[in-house]
Design a protein around this motif. Structure first.
Motif, mmCIF file in Angstrom:
data_model
loop_
_atom_site.group_PDB
_atom_site.id
_atom_site.type_symbol
_atom_site.label_atom_id
_atom_site.label_comp_id
_atom_site.label_asym_id
_atom_site.label_seq_id
_atom_site.Cartn_x
_atom_site.Cartn_y
_atom_site.Cartn_z
ATOM 1 N N GLN A 61 0.416 5.175 -7.106
ATOM 2 C CA GLN A 61 -0.414 6.378 -6.995
ATOM 3 C C GLN A 61 0.371 7.567 -6.454
ATOM 4 O OE1 GLN A 61 -3.759 4.915 -4.664
ATOM 5 N NE2 GLN A 61 -4.961 4.549 -6.529
ATOM 6 N N ASP A 106 3.141 4.626 -1.159
ATOM 7 C CA ASP A 106 2.397 3.413 -1.458
ATOM 8 C C ASP A 106 3.049 2.660 -2.611
ATOM 9 O OD1 ASP A 106 0.670 4.133 0.513
ATOM 10 O OD2 ASP A 106 -0.989 4.674 -0.819
ATOM 11 N N ALA A 107 2.690 1.373 -2.702
ATOM 12 C CA ALA A 107 3.282 0.523 -3.743
ATOM 13 C C ALA A 107 2.473 0.531 -5.030
ATOM 14 C CB ALA A 107 3.377 -0.914 -3.226
ATOM 15 N N ASP A 108 1.282 1.138 -5.012
ATOM 16 C CA ASP A 108 0.378 0.976 -6.163
ATOM 17 C C ASP A 108 0.560 2.040 -7.240
ATOM 18 O OD1 ASP A 108 -0.642 3.109 -4.815
ATOM 19 O OD2 ASP A 108 -2.601 2.219 -4.392
ATOM 20 N N ALA A 115 1.799 -1.725 8.888
ATOM 21 C CA ALA A 115 2.912 -2.029 7.982
ATOM 22 C C ALA A 115 3.842 -0.820 7.863
ATOM 23 C CB ALA A 115 2.373 -2.435 6.604
ATOM 24 N N GLY A 125 -2.798 -4.524 8.248
ATOM 25 C CA GLY A 125 -3.273 -3.193 7.870
ATOM 26 C C GLY A 125 -2.147 -2.233 7.524
ATOM 27 N N HIS A 126 -2.501 -1.265 6.698
ATOM 28 C CA HIS A 126 -1.522 -0.344 6.115
ATOM 29 C C HIS A 126 -0.735 0.442 7.160
ATOM 30 C CE1 HIS A 126 -0.837 3.837 4.535
ATOM 31 N NE2 HIS A 126 -0.144 3.149 3.671
ATOM 32 N N ASP A 131 2.502 -6.874 3.859
ATOM 33 C CA ASP A 131 1.443 -6.966 4.861
ATOM 34 C C ASP A 131 0.529 -8.165 4.583
ATOM 35 O OD1 ASP A 131 -0.316 -6.326 6.880
ATOM 36 O OD2 ASP A 131 -1.282 -4.680 5.793
ATOM 37 N N PRO A 149 4.731 0.080 2.317
ATOM 38 C CA PRO A 149 3.834 -0.983 2.763
ATOM 39 C C PRO A 149 3.069 -1.537 1.555
ATOM 40 C CG PRO A 149 2.989 1.172 3.463
ATOM 41 C CD PRO A 149 4.210 1.417 2.626
ATOM 42 N N LEU A 150 2.854 -2.824 1.522
ATOM 43 C CA LEU A 150 2.185 -3.366 0.328
ATOM 44 C C LEU A 150 1.358 -4.602 0.644
ATOM 45 C CD1 LEU A 150 4.067 -6.028 -1.172
ATOM 46 C CD2 LEU A 150 5.631 -4.238 -0.387
ATOM 47 N N LEU A 151 0.288 -4.710 -0.099
ATOM 48 C CA LEU A 151 -0.569 -5.890 -0.023
ATOM 49 C C LEU A 151 -0.936 -6.272 -1.458
ATOM 50 C CD1 LEU A 151 -2.317 -7.884 1.666
ATOM 51 C CD2 LEU A 151 -4.161 -6.197 1.513
ATOM 52 N N ARG A 174 -17.029 9.637 -1.121
ATOM 53 C CA ARG A 174 -15.757 9.533 -0.408
ATOM 54 C C ARG A 174 -15.219 10.922 -0.070
ATOM 55 N NH1 ARG A 174 -10.404 5.683 -1.016
ATOM 56 N NH2 ARG A 174 -9.127 7.000 0.295
ATOM 57 N N ASN A 217 -2.209 -10.311 7.275
ATOM 58 C CA ASN A 217 -2.533 -8.909 7.025
ATOM 59 C C ASN A 217 -2.846 -8.186 8.339
ATOM 60 O OD1 ASN A 217 -5.242 -7.011 6.188
ATOM 61 N ND2 ASN A 217 -3.327 -6.675 5.121
ATOM 62 N N GLU A 247 0.738 -6.531 -4.468
ATOM 63 C CA GLU A 247 1.140 -5.517 -5.464
ATOM 64 C C GLU A 247 2.168 -6.098 -6.423
ATOM 65 O OE1 GLU A 247 -0.266 -2.589 -5.624
ATOM 66 O OE2 GLU A 247 -0.895 -2.001 -3.594
HETATM 67 N N1 UDP Z 1 -1.809 -1.869 1.903
HETATM 68 C C1 UDP Z 1 -1.259 -2.576 2.964
HETATM 69 N N2 UDP Z 1 -2.103 -3.279 3.785
HETATM 70 C C2 UDP Z 1 -3.468 -3.288 3.599
HETATM 71 C C3 UDP Z 1 -4.006 -2.513 2.549
HETATM 72 C C4 UDP Z 1 -3.148 -1.815 1.723
HETATM 73 O O1 UDP Z 1 -0.050 -2.582 3.160
HETATM 74 O O2 UDP Z 1 -4.166 -3.942 4.382
HETATM 75 C C5 UDP Z 1 -0.903 -1.112 1.040
HETATM 76 C C6 UDP Z 1 -1.251 -1.105 -0.453
HETATM 77 O O3 UDP Z 1 -0.638 -2.182 -1.130
HETATM 78 C C7 UDP Z 1 -0.708 0.252 -0.885
HETATM 79 C C8 UDP Z 1 -0.928 1.119 0.351
HETATM 80 O O4 UDP Z 1 -1.002 0.227 1.452
HETATM 81 O O5 UDP Z 1 0.679 0.174 -1.164
HETATM 82 C C9 UDP Z 1 -2.200 1.956 0.277
HETATM 83 O O6 UDP Z 1 -3.316 1.111 0.100
HETATM 84 P P1 UDP Z 1 -4.488 1.478 -0.928
HETATM 85 O O7 UDP Z 1 -3.909 1.782 -2.262
HETATM 86 O O8 UDP Z 1 -5.495 0.382 -0.863
HETATM 87 O O9 UDP Z 1 -5.072 2.794 -0.242
HETATM 88 P P2 UDP Z 1 -5.719 4.085 -0.922
HETATM 89 O O10 UDP Z 1 -4.993 4.360 -2.215
HETATM 90 O O11 UDP Z 1 -7.145 3.756 -1.126
HETATM 91 O O12 UDP Z 1 -5.492 5.155 0.109
#
Ligand code: UDP
Ligand code: MG
Length: 192
Positions: free
Chosen positions: A96, A92-94, A75, A71-72, A41, A8-10, A130, A69, A12
């Motif tokens: 991490q 995730d796409a970021d 998606a 939400g994660h 998303d 899922p990605l927003l 957090r 959008n 990225e």
């Molecule tokens: N993401 C999404 N929709 C959203 C917010 C985030 O698809 O409304 C994606 C985002 O691109 C990432 C993953 O969901 O690939 C996790 O989001 P984020 O990194 O913001 O979450 P965290 O790392 O804080 O858990």
């Protein structure tokens, strides 16, 4: 054996090609057949165009594109609904979620675990507030649900196809996918 990777990605755009290349290399080394399901998303950057360009190069790349959008978790749910693999990895796409952990997920799956989830080893980069809120959330969730939900996990895991099929029958509108796994009765294990 076929693996689906659901992402899922927003917004990225700069992370998609590095993610695709790293994960593809790991999956090739595993000798697996695979597909990517990117779920856009409602990005407002070039994410969808970057994925379309990847698809032109590699038809194993698929794109689901949302009208806005949602939400994660929504998606991720859409990605699980369209995945065709025997095993489905969500990440995730970021960047991490380290792709180099994927072989360990697959190894545990091959041992017979239906759900292989990842456990964060360090939360040093996460603020105290957090961490406290997150700890409280897990305690309250466990108490209310009477489910043994492991803490410090991420939406980076491998689900056997039968778990994905079970999730498809659960149609909550406000979903917490991680919380449904301890409920479904399948055999699960954590990987650091
Ligand atoms: N993401 C999404 N929709 C959203 C917010 C985030 O698809 O409304 C994606 C985002 O691109 C990432 C993953 O969901 O690939 C996790 O989001 P984020 O990194 O913001 O979450 P965290 O790392 O804080 O858990
Ligand atoms: Mg993130």
């Amino acid at each position: 054996m076929k693996l689906s990777v659901v992402v899922p990605l927003l917004n990225e755009q700069d992370n998609l090609v590095p993610l695709y290349e790293h994960v593809s290399a790991v999956l090739r080394d595993l000798g697996a057949d695979y597909e990517f399901i990117f779920v856009d998303d409602g990005s407002t950057d070039e994410s969808a165009a970057r994925i379309a360009a990847l698809h032109a190069r590699d038809p194993r790349v698929k794109l689901l594109s949302f009208s806005r959008n949602f939400g994660h978790q929504t998606a991720l749910s859409a990605g699980l609904d369209h995945a065709t693999g025997d095993g489905v990895i969500s990440m995730d796409a970021d960047l991490q979620h380290p792709p180099d952990v994927i072989p360990q997920l697959v190894a545990r799956w091959r041992e017979g675990y239906d759900i292989v989830y990842t456990v964060r080893q360090s939360t040093d980069d996460v603020g105290l507030a957090r961490r406290l809120v997150s700890g409280a959330f897990y305690r309250v969730f466990r108490w209310l649900s009477r489910l043994d939900l492991p803490a410090n996990t991420a939406d980076f895991r491998l689900l056997d196809r039968k778990v994905v099929l079970a999730l498809r029958t659960l149609r909550e509108r406000t979903r917490f996918l991680r919380g449904l796994n301890p409920w479904d009765g399948y055999r699960s294990i954590g990987v650091p």
